[in-house]
Design a protein around this motif. Structure first.
Motif, PDB file in Angstrom:
ATOM      1  N   GLY A  91       4.311   5.184  15.015  1.00 45.86           N
ATOM      2  CA  GLY A  91       3.157   4.508  14.445  1.00 45.86           C
ATOM      3  C   GLY A  91       1.864   5.190  14.778  1.00 45.86           C
ATOM      4  N   GLY A  92       0.761   4.639  14.268  1.00 52.46           N
ATOM      5  CA  GLY A  92      -0.541   5.240  14.504  1.00 52.46           C
ATOM      6  C   GLY A  92      -1.624   4.211  14.549  1.00 52.46           C
TER       7      GLY A  92
ATOM      8  N   ALA B  16      -3.172  10.790   7.785  1.00 54.17           N
ATOM      9  CA  ALA B  16      -3.290   9.585   8.606  1.00 54.17           C
ATOM     10  C   ALA B  16      -2.100   9.468   9.556  1.00 54.17           C
ATOM     11  CB  ALA B  16      -3.379   8.340   7.728  1.00 54.17           C
ATOM     12  N   ALA B  17      -2.348   8.944  10.748  1.00 52.55           N
ATOM     13  CA  ALA B  17      -1.282   8.805  11.736  1.00 52.55           C
ATOM     14  C   ALA B  17      -0.214   7.839  11.268  1.00 52.55           C
ATOM     15  CB  ALA B  17      -1.860   8.346  13.077  1.00 52.55           C
ATOM     16  N   ASN B  18      -0.635   6.774  10.599  1.00 50.74           N
ATOM     17  CA  ASN B  18       0.300   5.815  10.022  1.00 50.74           C
ATOM     18  C   ASN B  18      -0.196   5.450   8.626  1.00 50.74           C
ATOM     19  OD1 ASN B  18       1.919   3.642   9.287  1.00 50.74           O
ATOM     20  ND2 ASN B  18       2.069   2.872  11.384  1.00 50.74           N
TER      21      ASN B  18
ATOM     22  N   THR C 164     -11.429  13.387   4.572  1.00 50.54           N
ATOM     23  CA  THR C 164     -10.428  13.892   5.513  1.00 50.54           C
ATOM     24  C   THR C 164     -10.727  13.412   6.914  1.00 50.54           C
ATOM     25  OG1 THR C 164     -10.080  15.866   4.158  1.00 50.54           O
ATOM     26  CG2 THR C 164      -9.322  15.968   6.435  1.00 50.54           C
ATOM     27  N   HIS C 165     -12.004  13.370   7.293  1.00 50.45           N
ATOM     28  CA  HIS C 165     -12.362  12.859   8.617  1.00 50.45           C
ATOM     29  C   HIS C 165     -11.926  11.406   8.787  1.00 50.45           C
ATOM     30  CE1 HIS C 165     -14.292  16.392   9.980  1.00 50.45           C
ATOM     31  NE2 HIS C 165     -15.410  16.285   9.284  1.00 50.45           N
ATOM     32  N   LEU C 166     -12.061  10.604   7.741  1.00 50.18           N
ATOM     33  CA  LEU C 166     -11.631   9.210   7.839  1.00 50.18           C
ATOM     34  C   LEU C 166     -10.124   9.119   7.996  1.00 50.18           C
ATOM     35  CD1 LEU C 166     -13.879   7.359   5.218  1.00 50.18           C
ATOM     36  CD2 LEU C 166     -14.287   7.780   7.657  1.00 50.18           C
ATOM     37  N   ALA C 167      -9.400   9.990   7.324  1.00 54.43           N
ATOM     38  CA  ALA C 167      -7.945   9.997   7.458  1.00 54.43           C
ATOM     39  C   ALA C 167      -7.530  10.521   8.840  1.00 54.43           C
ATOM     40  CB  ALA C 167      -7.319  10.851   6.363  1.00 54.43           C
ATOM     41  N   GLN C 168      -8.250  11.519   9.349  1.00 54.37           N
ATOM     42  CA  GLN C 168      -7.940  12.072  10.668  1.00 54.37           C
ATOM     43  C   GLN C 168      -8.067  11.020  11.756  1.00 54.37           C
ATOM     44  OE1 GLN C 168     -10.979  15.104  10.505  1.00 54.37           O
ATOM     45  NE2 GLN C 168      -9.482  16.775  10.411  1.00 54.37           N
TER      46      GLN C 168
ATOM     47  N   GLN D  75      -4.770  13.499  16.869  1.00 53.62           N
ATOM     48  CA  GLN D  75      -4.782  12.042  16.725  1.00 53.62           C
ATOM     49  C   GLN D  75      -4.304  11.343  17.986  1.00 53.62           C
ATOM     50  OE1 GLN D  75      -2.503  11.921  13.092  1.00 53.62           O
ATOM     51  NE2 GLN D  75      -4.292  11.335  11.882  1.00 53.62           N
ATOM     52  N   TYR D  76      -3.368  11.975  18.696  1.00 48.94           N
ATOM     53  CA  TYR D  76      -2.851  11.388  19.922  1.00 48.94           C
ATOM     54  C   TYR D  76      -3.509  11.976  21.165  1.00 48.94           C
ATOM     55  CZ  TYR D  76       0.320   8.760  17.108  1.00 48.94           C
ATOM     56  OH  TYR D  76       0.818   7.866  16.180  1.00 48.94           O
TER      57      TYR D  76
END
Length: 250
Positions: free
Chosen positions: A20-21, A87-89, A138-142, A216-217
Protein backbone atom coordinates in the motif's frame (compact mmCIF):
# COMPACT_ATOMS: atom_id res chain seq x y z
CA UNK A 1 24.19 -2.37 4.01
CA UNK A 2 21.95 -5.44 4.42
CA UNK A 3 19.16 -3.28 5.79
CA UNK A 4 19.55 -0.81 2.92
CA UNK A 5 19.51 -3.52 0.25
CA UNK A 6 16.52 -5.12 1.95
CA UNK A 7 14.65 -1.83 1.75
CA UNK A 8 15.53 -1.53 -1.91
CA UNK A 9 14.21 -5.01 -2.56
CA UNK A 10 10.96 -3.88 -0.96
CA UNK A 11 10.97 -0.82 -3.20
CA UNK A 12 11.40 -3.06 -6.22
CA UNK A 13 8.50 -5.25 -5.12
CA UNK A 14 6.37 -2.15 -4.72
CA UNK A 15 6.70 -1.48 -8.44
CA UNK A 16 4.28 -4.36 -8.98
CA UNK A 17 1.78 -2.72 -6.63
CA UNK A 18 1.88 -5.39 -3.93
CA UNK A 19 2.09 -3.02 -0.97
CA UNK A 20 0.00 0.00 0.00
CA UNK A 21 0.87 3.67 -0.06
CA UNK A 22 -0.71 7.01 0.59
CA UNK A 23 -4.32 7.40 1.60
CA UNK A 24 -6.93 8.76 -0.75
CA UNK A 25 -9.62 11.40 -0.59
CA UNK A 26 -11.84 11.56 2.46
CA UNK A 27 -15.30 13.07 2.68
CA UNK A 28 -14.06 16.16 4.50
CA UNK A 29 -11.54 16.84 1.71
CA UNK A 30 -14.29 16.68 -0.88
CA UNK A 31 -16.33 19.12 1.17
CA UNK A 32 -13.37 21.49 1.32
CA UNK A 33 -13.09 21.49 -2.45
CA UNK A 34 -16.79 22.11 -2.87
CA UNK A 35 -16.53 24.94 -0.33
CA UNK A 36 -13.64 26.47 -2.27
CA UNK A 37 -15.73 26.45 -5.45
CA UNK A 38 -18.73 27.97 -3.71
CA UNK A 39 -16.67 30.72 -2.12
CA UNK A 40 -14.88 31.74 -5.31
CA UNK A 41 -16.93 33.16 -8.17
CA UNK A 42 -14.00 32.60 -10.55
CA UNK A 43 -13.87 28.85 -9.81
CA UNK A 44 -15.14 26.12 -12.11
CA UNK A 45 -15.54 22.46 -11.21
CA UNK A 46 -14.82 19.77 -13.81
CA UNK A 47 -15.53 16.06 -13.25
CA UNK A 48 -14.88 13.05 -15.44
CA UNK A 49 -14.45 9.32 -14.78
CA UNK A 50 -13.94 9.78 -11.06
CA UNK A 51 -11.42 12.63 -11.40
CA UNK A 52 -12.14 16.18 -10.30
CA UNK A 53 -10.43 19.43 -11.24
CA UNK A 54 -11.22 22.81 -9.73
CA UNK A 55 -9.93 25.72 -11.81
CA UNK A 56 -9.54 29.16 -10.24
CA UNK A 57 -9.28 31.59 -13.13
CA UNK A 58 -7.69 34.38 -11.11
CA UNK A 59 -7.83 37.02 -13.82
CA UNK A 60 -10.49 38.58 -16.02
CA UNK A 61 -8.75 38.14 -19.35
CA UNK A 62 -10.39 36.25 -22.24
CA UNK A 63 -6.92 35.20 -23.47
CA UNK A 64 -6.69 32.75 -20.58
CA UNK A 65 -9.86 30.85 -21.58
CA UNK A 66 -8.41 28.69 -24.41
CA UNK A 67 -5.38 28.00 -22.22
CA UNK A 68 -7.63 26.80 -19.42
CA UNK A 69 -9.40 24.51 -21.89
CA UNK A 70 -6.03 22.96 -22.78
CA UNK A 71 -5.14 22.47 -19.12
CA UNK A 72 -8.49 20.84 -18.39
CA UNK A 73 -8.19 18.45 -21.33
CA UNK A 74 -4.62 17.61 -20.35
CA UNK A 75 -5.64 16.89 -16.76
CA UNK A 76 -8.20 14.25 -17.70
CA UNK A 77 -5.91 12.75 -20.33
CA UNK A 78 -2.68 12.62 -18.35
CA UNK A 79 -3.35 12.62 -14.61
CA UNK A 80 -5.00 9.17 -14.51
CA UNK A 81 -1.90 7.79 -16.25
CA UNK A 82 0.43 9.57 -13.81
CA UNK A 83 -1.51 8.25 -10.82
CA UNK A 84 -1.39 4.72 -12.20
CA UNK A 85 2.32 4.97 -12.97
CA UNK A 86 3.76 7.01 -10.10
CA UNK A 87 1.38 6.98 -7.13
CA UNK A 88 2.34 4.67 -4.27
CA UNK A 89 -1.19 3.29 -4.15
CA UNK A 90 -3.10 4.27 -7.29
CA UNK A 91 -6.44 2.91 -6.07
CA UNK A 92 -6.41 5.15 -3.00
CA UNK A 93 -4.56 8.17 -4.35
CA UNK A 94 -6.47 11.46 -4.42
CA UNK A 95 -8.29 12.15 -7.64
CA UNK A 96 -9.04 15.77 -6.80
CA UNK A 97 -6.80 18.65 -7.86
CA UNK A 98 -7.14 22.42 -7.62
CA UNK A 99 -5.52 24.50 -10.36
CA UNK A 100 -5.13 28.23 -9.74
CA UNK A 101 -3.89 30.83 -12.21
CA UNK A 102 -2.33 33.48 -9.98
CA UNK A 103 -1.54 36.94 -11.42
CA UNK A 104 0.52 37.80 -8.32
CA UNK A 105 2.84 34.78 -8.48
CA UNK A 106 6.16 35.74 -10.10
CA UNK A 107 7.50 32.23 -10.61
CA UNK A 108 6.33 29.70 -13.20
CA UNK A 109 4.36 27.02 -11.33
CA UNK A 110 4.42 24.88 -8.20
CA UNK A 111 2.48 22.01 -6.66
CA UNK A 112 1.59 21.59 -3.00
CA UNK A 113 -0.91 19.41 -1.14
CA UNK A 114 -3.32 18.76 -3.99
CA UNK A 115 -3.06 22.24 -5.48
CA UNK A 116 -1.12 23.56 -8.46
CA UNK A 117 -0.49 27.28 -8.89
CA UNK A 118 0.51 28.64 -12.29
CA UNK A 119 1.72 32.17 -12.94
CA UNK A 120 -0.91 33.92 -15.05
CA UNK A 121 1.72 36.20 -16.55
CA UNK A 122 3.96 33.29 -17.49
CA UNK A 123 1.32 31.19 -19.19
CA UNK A 124 -0.11 34.17 -21.07
CA UNK A 125 3.38 34.96 -22.34
CA UNK A 126 4.13 31.27 -22.99
CA UNK A 127 0.80 29.72 -24.02
CA UNK A 128 2.53 26.69 -25.57
CA UNK A 129 4.05 25.70 -22.21
CA UNK A 130 0.99 23.67 -21.23
CA UNK A 131 3.15 20.64 -20.42
CA UNK A 132 4.39 22.39 -17.29
CA UNK A 133 1.07 21.09 -15.92
CA UNK A 134 2.26 17.51 -16.55
CA UNK A 135 5.42 18.25 -14.54
CA UNK A 136 3.41 19.61 -11.61
CA UNK A 137 0.81 16.84 -11.75
CA UNK A 138 3.68 14.37 -11.51
CA UNK A 139 4.66 15.98 -8.21
CA UNK A 140 1.16 15.36 -6.88
CA UNK A 141 1.37 11.72 -7.93
CA UNK A 142 4.87 11.38 -6.44
CA UNK A 143 3.82 12.70 -3.02
CA UNK A 144 7.34 12.26 -1.65
CA UNK A 145 7.65 12.82 2.10
CA UNK A 146 11.05 14.53 1.74
CA UNK A 147 12.23 17.35 -0.51
CA UNK A 148 15.65 18.65 0.46
CA UNK A 149 19.20 19.19 -0.80
CA UNK A 150 19.65 15.44 -1.23
CA UNK A 151 16.42 14.71 -3.10
CA UNK A 152 15.30 17.83 -4.98
CA UNK A 153 17.33 17.03 -8.10
CA UNK A 154 15.96 13.51 -8.55
CA UNK A 155 12.45 14.68 -7.69
CA UNK A 156 12.55 17.36 -10.37
CA UNK A 157 14.38 15.05 -12.77
CA UNK A 158 11.61 12.45 -12.57
CA UNK A 159 8.97 15.15 -13.03
CA UNK A 160 10.68 16.38 -16.20
CA UNK A 161 11.15 12.77 -17.31
CA UNK A 162 7.38 12.32 -16.97
CA UNK A 163 6.84 15.58 -18.84
CA UNK A 164 8.89 14.16 -21.71
CA UNK A 165 7.05 10.82 -21.66
CA UNK A 166 3.50 12.18 -21.42
CA UNK A 167 3.86 15.58 -23.09
CA UNK A 168 2.33 17.34 -24.81
CA UNK A 169 5.21 18.42 -27.03
CA UNK A 170 3.56 21.45 -28.57
CA UNK A 171 6.09 24.05 -27.44
CA UNK A 172 9.84 24.66 -27.51
CA UNK A 173 10.58 22.56 -24.41
CA UNK A 174 12.95 19.67 -25.13
CA UNK A 175 15.42 17.51 -23.27
CA UNK A 176 18.98 18.81 -23.78
CA UNK A 177 20.49 17.78 -27.10
CA UNK A 178 23.98 17.46 -25.61
CA UNK A 179 25.73 17.09 -22.28
CA UNK A 180 27.54 20.25 -21.21
CA UNK A 181 30.74 20.33 -19.16
CA UNK A 182 28.83 22.07 -16.38
CA UNK A 183 26.15 19.36 -16.26
CA UNK A 184 26.05 16.65 -13.62
CA UNK A 185 23.69 13.84 -12.74
CA UNK A 186 22.31 15.96 -9.89
CA UNK A 187 21.71 19.10 -11.96
CA UNK A 188 17.99 18.29 -11.80
CA UNK A 189 15.13 19.01 -14.18
CA UNK A 190 15.88 18.38 -17.89
CA UNK A 191 19.51 17.37 -17.38
CA UNK A 192 18.65 14.67 -14.87
CA UNK A 193 15.58 13.68 -16.88
CA UNK A 194 17.71 12.94 -19.94
CA UNK A 195 20.15 10.95 -17.80
CA UNK A 196 17.23 8.91 -16.44
CA UNK A 197 15.98 8.31 -19.96
CA UNK A 198 19.44 7.04 -20.93
CA UNK A 199 19.46 4.68 -17.93
CA UNK A 200 16.03 3.27 -18.79
CA UNK A 201 17.08 2.70 -22.39
CA UNK A 202 20.50 1.23 -21.67
CA UNK A 203 20.59 -0.23 -18.16
CA UNK A 204 17.23 -0.95 -16.53
CA UNK A 205 13.82 -0.25 -18.03
CA UNK A 206 12.28 -0.02 -14.55
CA UNK A 207 14.92 2.31 -13.07
CA UNK A 208 12.62 5.33 -12.71
CA UNK A 209 9.85 3.20 -11.20
CA UNK A 210 12.17 1.77 -8.56
CA UNK A 211 13.72 5.15 -7.74
CA UNK A 212 10.24 6.66 -7.48
CA UNK A 213 9.15 4.02 -4.95
CA UNK A 214 12.30 4.47 -2.90
CA UNK A 215 11.62 8.21 -2.70
CA UNK A 216 8.01 7.62 -1.67
CA UNK A 217 9.12 5.38 1.17
CA UNK A 218 11.92 7.76 2.12
CA UNK A 219 14.70 5.22 1.55
CA UNK A 220 16.34 6.78 -1.52
CA UNK A 221 20.12 6.61 -1.50
CA UNK A 222 22.67 7.02 -4.28
CA UNK A 223 23.67 3.39 -3.73
CA UNK A 224 20.34 2.51 -5.32
CA UNK A 225 21.81 3.21 -8.75
CA UNK A 226 24.37 0.43 -8.29
CA UNK A 227 21.73 -1.97 -7.02
CA UNK A 228 19.55 -1.51 -10.10
CA UNK A 229 22.24 -1.06 -12.77
CA UNK A 230 25.40 -2.64 -11.37
CA UNK A 231 27.26 0.66 -11.48
CA UNK A 232 27.58 3.65 -9.16
CA UNK A 233 25.84 6.85 -10.20
CA UNK A 234 29.25 8.47 -10.77
CA UNK A 235 30.34 5.64 -13.09
CA UNK A 236 27.00 5.76 -14.88
CA UNK A 237 27.40 9.49 -15.44
CA UNK A 238 30.89 9.05 -16.89
CA UNK A 239 29.63 6.36 -19.26
CA UNK A 240 26.71 8.59 -20.18
CA UNK A 241 29.02 11.52 -20.93
CA UNK A 242 31.10 9.33 -23.25
CA UNK A 243 28.07 8.03 -25.15
CA UNK A 244 25.00 10.16 -24.33
CA UNK A 245 22.81 9.10 -27.26
CA UNK A 246 19.13 8.56 -26.42
CA UNK A 247 16.09 7.83 -28.53
CA UNK A 248 13.58 10.65 -28.31
CA UNK A 249 10.12 11.09 -29.75
CA UNK A 250 8.64 14.58 -29.98
Amino acid sequence: MKKFVGCLVCAGVLVSGVFGGYSGVHAEETSAIEKEVNNSPSSTLYEKRGYTLVVIKGVDDPAIDPIIDEFVNLYFKVYPKLVKKYAANPKEHSREVTLEFDPQYDGVAYADNGKIVVSTNWILDNPDDVALFTHELTHLAQAYPTYNDQTWWITEGIADYARYVYGPHNGDWRLPEEVKDTDNYDSGYRVTARFLLWITQNKNHFAVDIINRALQYDIFDLRLFKVITGKSVEDLWEEYRENPEVRTDY
